[in-house]
Motif scaffolding. Structure first.
Motif, PDB file in Angstrom:
ATOM      1  N   GLY A   1      15.577   8.786   4.962  1.00  0.00           N
ATOM      2  CA  GLY A   1      14.927   7.962   4.316  1.00  0.00           C
ATOM      3  C   GLY A   1      14.857   6.405   4.939  1.00  0.00           C
ATOM      4  N   ILE A   2      15.596   6.008   5.514  1.00  0.00           N
ATOM      5  CA  ILE A   2      15.641   4.558   6.269  1.00  0.00           C
ATOM      6  C   ILE A   2      14.380   4.796   7.478  1.00  0.00           C
ATOM      7  CG2 ILE A   2      16.803   2.947   7.635  1.00  0.00           C
ATOM      8  CD1 ILE A   2      19.402   3.381   5.981  1.00  0.00           C
ATOM      9  N   GLY A   3      14.519   6.024   8.116  1.00  0.00           N
ATOM     10  CA  GLY A   3      13.794   6.125   9.099  1.00  0.00           C
ATOM     11  C   GLY A   3      12.116   6.396   8.748  1.00  0.00           C
ATOM     12  N   LEU A   4      11.911   7.138   7.434  1.00  0.00           N
ATOM     13  CA  LEU A   4      10.629   6.884   7.218  1.00  0.00           C
ATOM     14  C   LEU A   4      10.204   5.712   6.520  1.00  0.00           C
ATOM     15  CD1 LEU A   4      10.734  10.506   5.174  1.00  0.00           C
ATOM     16  CD2 LEU A   4       9.278   9.653   7.086  1.00  0.00           C
ATOM     17  N   ALA A   5      11.060   4.757   5.819  1.00  0.00           N
ATOM     18  CA  ALA A   5      10.715   3.626   5.496  1.00  0.00           C
ATOM     19  C   ALA A   5      10.294   2.528   6.545  1.00  0.00           C
ATOM     20  CB  ALA A   5      11.847   2.876   4.657  1.00  0.00           C
ATOM     21  N   LEU A   6      11.089   2.582   7.763  1.00  0.00           N
ATOM     22  CA  LEU A   6      10.474   1.841   8.661  1.00  0.00           C
ATOM     23  C   LEU A   6       9.144   2.206   9.267  1.00  0.00           C
ATOM     24  CD1 LEU A   6      14.066   1.837  10.538  1.00  0.00           C
ATOM     25  CD2 LEU A   6      12.775  -0.137   9.431  1.00  0.00           C
ATOM     26  N   ALA A   7       8.919   3.603   9.342  1.00  0.00           N
ATOM     27  CA  ALA A   7       7.743   3.913   9.863  1.00  0.00           C
ATOM     28  C   ALA A   7       6.561   3.852   8.974  1.00  0.00           C
ATOM     29  CB  ALA A   7       7.737   5.800   9.701  1.00  0.00           C
ATOM     30  N   MET A   8       6.893   3.577   7.539  1.00  0.00           N
ATOM     31  CA  MET A   8       5.641   3.067   6.612  1.00  0.00           C
ATOM     32  C   MET A   8       5.606   1.690   6.809  1.00  0.00           C
ATOM     33  SD  MET A   8       6.187   5.007   2.989  1.00  0.00           S
ATOM     34  CE  MET A   8       8.079   4.860   2.733  1.00  0.00           C
ATOM     35  N   LYS A   9       6.554   1.009   7.422  1.00  0.00           N
ATOM     36  CA  LYS A   9       6.486  -0.413   7.326  1.00  0.00           C
ATOM     37  C   LYS A   9       5.478  -0.578   8.794  1.00  0.00           C
ATOM     38  CE  LYS A   9       7.658  -4.871   6.693  1.00  0.00           C
ATOM     39  NZ  LYS A   9       6.954  -5.461   5.768  1.00  0.00           N
ATOM     40  N   ALA A  10       5.597   0.185   9.591  1.00  0.00           N
ATOM     41  CA  ALA A  10       5.157   0.066  11.038  1.00  0.00           C
ATOM     42  C   ALA A  10       3.631   0.408  11.203  1.00  0.00           C
ATOM     43  CB  ALA A  10       5.959   0.762  12.358  1.00  0.00           C
ATOM     44  N   VAL A  11       3.200   1.575  10.268  1.00  0.00           N
ATOM     45  CA  VAL A  11       2.041   2.292  10.641  1.00  0.00           C
ATOM     46  C   VAL A  11       0.899   1.484   9.651  1.00  0.00           C
ATOM     47  CG1 VAL A  11       2.906   4.509  10.853  1.00  0.00           C
ATOM     48  CG2 VAL A  11       2.345   3.811   8.633  1.00  0.00           C
ATOM     49  N   ASN A  12      -0.298   1.906   9.890  1.00  0.00           N
ATOM     50  CA  ASN A  12      -1.621   1.127   9.276  1.00  0.00           C
ATOM     51  C   ASN A  12      -1.717   1.826   7.744  1.00  0.00           C
ATOM     52  OD1 ASN A  12      -3.042   3.672   9.054  1.00  0.00           O
ATOM     53  ND2 ASN A  12      -3.460   3.510  11.299  1.00  0.00           N
TER      54      ASN A  12
ATOM     55  N   ALA B   1      13.359   6.555   0.732  1.00  0.00           N
ATOM     56  CA  ALA B   1      12.436   6.150   1.545  1.00  0.00           C
ATOM     57  C   ALA B   1      11.557   5.088   0.840  1.00  0.00           C
ATOM     58  CB  ALA B   1      11.494   7.157   2.179  1.00  0.00           C
ATOM     59  N   LEU B   2      11.128   5.290  -0.429  1.00  0.00           N
ATOM     60  CA  LEU B   2      10.469   4.511  -1.054  1.00  0.00           C
ATOM     61  C   LEU B   2      11.143   3.199  -1.460  1.00  0.00           C
ATOM     62  CD1 LEU B   2       8.146   7.184  -3.321  1.00  0.00           C
ATOM     63  CD2 LEU B   2       7.384   5.537  -1.250  1.00  0.00           C
ATOM     64  N   SER B   3      12.390   3.350  -1.806  1.00  0.00           N
ATOM     65  CA  SER B   3      13.317   2.149  -2.366  1.00  0.00           C
ATOM     66  C   SER B   3      13.492   1.421  -1.225  1.00  0.00           C
ATOM     67  CB  SER B   3      14.681   2.921  -2.840  1.00  0.00           C
ATOM     68  OG  SER B   3      14.458   3.756  -3.875  1.00  0.00           O
ATOM     69  N   VAL B   4      13.714   1.903   0.231  1.00  0.00           N
ATOM     70  CA  VAL B   4      14.261   1.050   1.342  1.00  0.00           C
ATOM     71  C   VAL B   4      12.875   0.378   1.810  1.00  0.00           C
ATOM     72  CG1 VAL B   4      14.902   1.238   3.625  1.00  0.00           C
ATOM     73  CG2 VAL B   4      16.103   2.641   1.834  1.00  0.00           C
TER      74      VAL B   4
ATOM     75  N   LEU C   1      -0.475   5.195   2.895  1.00  0.00           N
ATOM     76  CA  LEU C   1      -0.611   5.719   1.807  1.00  0.00           C
ATOM     77  C   LEU C   1      -0.546   7.354   1.741  1.00  0.00           C
ATOM     78  CD1 LEU C   1      -3.912   3.568   0.776  1.00  0.00           C
ATOM     79  CD2 LEU C   1      -1.402   3.537  -0.276  1.00  0.00           C
ATOM     80  N   SER C   2      -0.919   7.872   2.821  1.00  0.00           N
ATOM     81  CA  SER C   2      -0.964   9.165   2.820  1.00  0.00           C
ATOM     82  C   SER C   2       0.528   9.865   2.971  1.00  0.00           C
ATOM     83  CB  SER C   2      -1.660  10.104   4.338  1.00  0.00           C
ATOM     84  OG  SER C   2      -2.882   9.539   4.326  1.00  0.00           O
ATOM     85  N   LEU C   3       1.396   8.910   3.507  1.00  0.00           N
ATOM     86  CA  LEU C   3       2.894   9.372   3.601  1.00  0.00           C
ATOM     87  C   LEU C   3       3.589   9.197   2.344  1.00  0.00           C
ATOM     88  CD1 LEU C   3       5.096  10.432   5.571  1.00  0.00           C
ATOM     89  CD2 LEU C   3       5.581   7.977   5.995  1.00  0.00           C
ATOM     90  N   GLN C   4       3.095   8.044   1.556  1.00  0.00           N
ATOM     91  CA  GLN C   4       3.734   7.899   0.276  1.00  0.00           C
ATOM     92  C   GLN C   4       3.080   8.821  -0.677  1.00  0.00           C
ATOM     93  OE1 GLN C   4       2.392   3.909  -0.328  1.00  0.00           O
ATOM     94  NE2 GLN C   4       4.133   2.689   0.493  1.00  0.00           N
ATOM     95  N   VAL C   5       1.966   9.246  -0.717  1.00  0.00           N
ATOM     96  CA  VAL C   5       1.402  10.206  -1.793  1.00  0.00           C
ATOM     97  C   VAL C   5       2.126  11.603  -1.416  1.00  0.00           C
ATOM     98  CG1 VAL C   5      -0.572  11.722  -2.348  1.00  0.00           C
ATOM     99  CG2 VAL C   5      -0.875   9.190  -1.895  1.00  0.00           C
ATOM    100  N   ALA C   6       2.365  12.135  -0.216  1.00  0.00           N
ATOM    101  CA  ALA C   6       3.022  13.291   0.129  1.00  0.00           C
ATOM    102  C   ALA C   6       4.465  13.448  -0.353  1.00  0.00           C
ATOM    103  CB  ALA C   6       2.991  13.554   1.862  1.00  0.00           C
ATOM    104  N   MET C   7       5.324  12.302  -0.098  1.00  0.00           N
ATOM    105  CA  MET C   7       6.429  12.151  -0.528  1.00  0.00           C
ATOM    106  C   MET C   7       6.580  12.275  -2.048  1.00  0.00           C
ATOM    107  SD  MET C   7       8.568   9.522   2.093  1.00  0.00           S
ATOM    108  CE  MET C   7       7.467   8.154   1.734  1.00  0.00           C
ATOM    109  N   LEU C   8       5.645  11.583  -2.762  1.00  0.00           N
ATOM    110  CA  LEU C   8       5.710  11.702  -4.073  1.00  0.00           C
ATOM    111  C   LEU C   8       5.444  12.927  -4.656  1.00  0.00           C
ATOM    112  CD1 LEU C   8       3.844   8.058  -5.067  1.00  0.00           C
ATOM    113  CD2 LEU C   8       6.289   8.751  -5.665  1.00  0.00           C
ATOM    114  N   LEU C   9       4.345  13.423  -4.002  1.00  0.00           N
ATOM    115  CA  LEU C   9       4.279  14.928  -4.539  1.00  0.00           C
ATOM    116  C   LEU C   9       5.694  15.902  -4.293  1.00  0.00           C
ATOM    117  CD1 LEU C   9       0.675  15.437  -3.102  1.00  0.00           C
ATOM    118  CD2 LEU C   9       1.559  15.270  -5.618  1.00  0.00           C
ATOM    119  N   ALA C  10       6.269  15.700  -3.241  1.00  0.00           N
ATOM    120  CA  ALA C  10       7.594  16.578  -3.026  1.00  0.00           C
ATOM    121  C   ALA C  10       8.477  16.074  -4.094  1.00  0.00           C
ATOM    122  CB  ALA C  10       7.946  16.079  -1.491  1.00  0.00           C
ATOM    123  N   TRP C  11       8.526  14.778  -4.180  1.00  0.00           N
ATOM    124  CA  TRP C  11       9.853  14.301  -5.354  1.00  0.00           C
ATOM    125  C   TRP C  11       9.401  14.900  -6.483  1.00  0.00           C
ATOM    126  CZ3 TRP C  11      10.232   8.694  -7.262  1.00  0.00           C
ATOM    127  CH2 TRP C  11      11.724   8.438  -7.926  1.00  0.00           C
ATOM    128  N   ALA C  12       8.440  14.842  -7.057  1.00  0.00           N
ATOM    129  CA  ALA C  12       7.687  15.365  -8.336  1.00  0.00           C
ATOM    130  C   ALA C  12       7.621  16.622  -8.651  1.00  0.00           C
ATOM    131  CB  ALA C  12       6.252  14.780  -8.755  1.00  0.00           C
TER     132      ALA C  12
END
Length: 320
Positions: free
Chosen positions: A112-123, A201-204, A128-139
């Motif tokens: 989760g921390i690794g994905l949060a850092l990746a979201m912080k670094a990418v464009n 990931a989303l919380s971090v 947005l694509s990563l966040q949507v994918a994680m939300l779909l998996a979580w839901a």
């Protein structure tokens, strides 16, 4: 000769005293917060109070199949607790559950921390694509998750065995991942981690967005590397969030039930690979020993409260 006019003396206005008594609030205003909280407290007492009372009282009774047909339960005191704590099966299940909880929670936090850092670094679009994918998996509902995972690890037509068999010298066709205890719990840990990582990931990531840019810029000017800024600045700033997330993951992974139950149904091991959730369910619903199951549930509740105390203490620190 007239004497020159003298300016009138300026008298300083009295400063208000800080210890002056304040006007008391009306009683209705002081009671308003308690009135607003009362419905929620009553709902908790009704929804949780009676089941908890039922569990506590039945943990001191012999409540089995005979009581399902009208026979009054017999009060046995601490006999159910003695039976549990002196038997080896409960301790074996408890140790497996604690080990499973520790491994799964730590892996979930790291990913989760690794994905949060990746979201912080990418464009922006990649984030947005990563966040949507994680939300779909979580839901995704648990039953749907487990159906997909069963297709992936199926011994005859599973995608995982087919892909692994493409490697030179590897033949995994027909391999059953749910027979060996190590592979069974590895599969369970992967499934639970996959479903829990999006929340972490989303919380971090939300915590990372609150880190001041001035602090990181100052560290860069002082010559700090990216890893040094992460270890000495970013992670200490969001430490309260990380501690709370870790404790929540430990509590949830200790009480896991649905994924283990469904995996046991998919495989041939049955209740051989129980964790605390399935073990207590099997004692009560499966074997009809509701008194012993209630005692086991009380022991798990005490253990969970012990973990929750650290969570509450961190919340109080955050409040201060």
């Amino acid at each position: 000769m007239t004497s020159p006019a003298t300016a009138p003396a300026v008298v300083d206005a009295p400063t208000p005293r800080s210890d002056a008594p304040r006007a008391a609030k009306p009683r209705s205003v002081r009671a308003l917060p308690y009135l607003l909280v009362t419905p929620a407290v009553l709902a908790l007492l009704v929804g949780l109070g009676y089941p908890l009372y039922w569990q506590v009282t039945n943990s001191f009774k012999e409540y089995g199949l005979a009581q399902q047909f009208g026979q009054a339960p017999e009060w046995v005191g601490l006999a159910n607790y003695v039976e549990l704590l002196t038997g080896s099966q409960f301790w074996a299940v408890l140790l497996k559950s604690v080990a499973f909880m520790a491994v799964t929670a730590l892996v979930t936090m790291a990913l989760g921390i690794g994905l949060a850092l990746a979201m912080k670094a990418v464009n922006r679009w990649a984030r947005l694509s990563l966040q949507v994918a994680m939300l779909l998996a979580w839901a995704m509902p648990i039953v749907a998750q487990m159906t997909v995972w069963n297709w992936l690890i199926d011994s005859r037509n599973g995608v995982l065995n087919y892909v692994l068999s493409l490697l030179p010298g590897v033949d995994m066709i027909g391999h059953n991942w749910l027979v060996n205890p190590w592979s069974f719990f590895a599969v369970a840990s992967v499934i639970i981690t996959w479903a829990a990582v999006p929340f972490v990931a989303l919380s971090v990531y939300a915590g990372l967005t609150q880190v001041s840019g001035e602090v990181t810029e100052a560290a860069q000017l002082d010559g700090a590397s990216g890893f040094q800024m992460l270890r000495r600045i970013t992670l200490p700033i969001i430490r309260p969030i990380l501690v709370i997330l870790l404790l929540l993951q430990m509590i949830w992974d200790l009480r896991v039930y649905a994924q283990i139950e469904l995996l046991q149904g998919f495989g041939a091991a049955g209740d051989k690979y129980d964790l605390l959730g399935t073990y207590i369910y099997g004692l009560g619903i499966g074997q009809g020993h509701f008194g012993v199951a209630a005692a086991a549930a009380m022991i798990v509740m005490v253990f969970t409260i012990g973990l929750s105390w650290f969570y509450v203490r961190e919340l109080l620190k955050e409040d201060n």
